[in-house]
Design an enzyme around this catalytic site. Structure first.
Site: not given
Ligand code: AMP
Ligand code: ZN
Length: 137
Positions: A100, A102
């Site tokens: 993903h 951001h």
């Molecule tokens: P990373 O640290 O780059 O893996 O970021 C993962 C992101 O996914 C974090 O900012 C979380 O807040 C987000 N996240 C986790 N679960 C969900 C969810 N169910 N819906 C939307 N975002 C999520």
């Protein structure tokens, strides 16, 4: 679809999310724990773990969608800037192991640091690293 993957569940509609955008390759939705309100994610529909196993066409589309969202997110949140980034592997802060990007609204006085400004002083391996990286391309 990978088992126990929260983003796959969102893509399949099993878990709710504020979906902003969807096409054949990617989907975008609001982050559940935003750094600032309006923090959005761009996610490939096909489960991959990180940049390393995501094909180039999908990465291009993720960036194209990040570009498409950047202005609406910035204007919609009245932000003054936008960070676009991708954490790959735990050492880089990755916590969800479905690739993903951001999109993070930023404000000039928000106090967040993207990364430390302490420049690495010992750069004696620069030439060596330059050659190793260039050769691997
Ligand atoms: P990373 O640290 O780059 O893996 O970021 C993962 C992101 O996914 C974090 O900012 C979380 O807040 C987000 N996240 C986790 N679960 C969900 C969810 N169910 N819906 C939307 N975002 C999520
Ligand atoms: Zn997944």
């Amino acid at each position: 679809m990978a088992e126990d993957c929260i983003f796959c569940k969102i893509i399949e509609g099993e878990v709710p999310a504020y979906k902003l955008y969807e096409d054949e390759l990617v989907v975008s939705f609001l982050d559940i724990f935003p750094i600032h309100p309006g923090h959005a994610l761009v996610v490939p529909k096909k489960h991959t773990v990180d940049i390393f196993d995501t094909d180039e066409e999908t990465i291009k589309q993720m960036m194209a969608v990040a570009k498409k969202l950047a202005l609406p997110v910035m204007n919609g949140t009245k932000a003054q800037g936008i960070n676009i980034g991708m954490n790959n592997k735990p050492a880089a802060g990755q916590e969800v192991f479905h690739a993903h990007m951001h999109i993070i609204p930023r404000y000039s006085d928000d106090g967040l640091k993207t990364w430390s400004k302490n420049l690495f002083k010992d750069d004696k391996h620069k030439q060596e690293l330059y050659e190793v990286i260039k050769k691997a391309l």
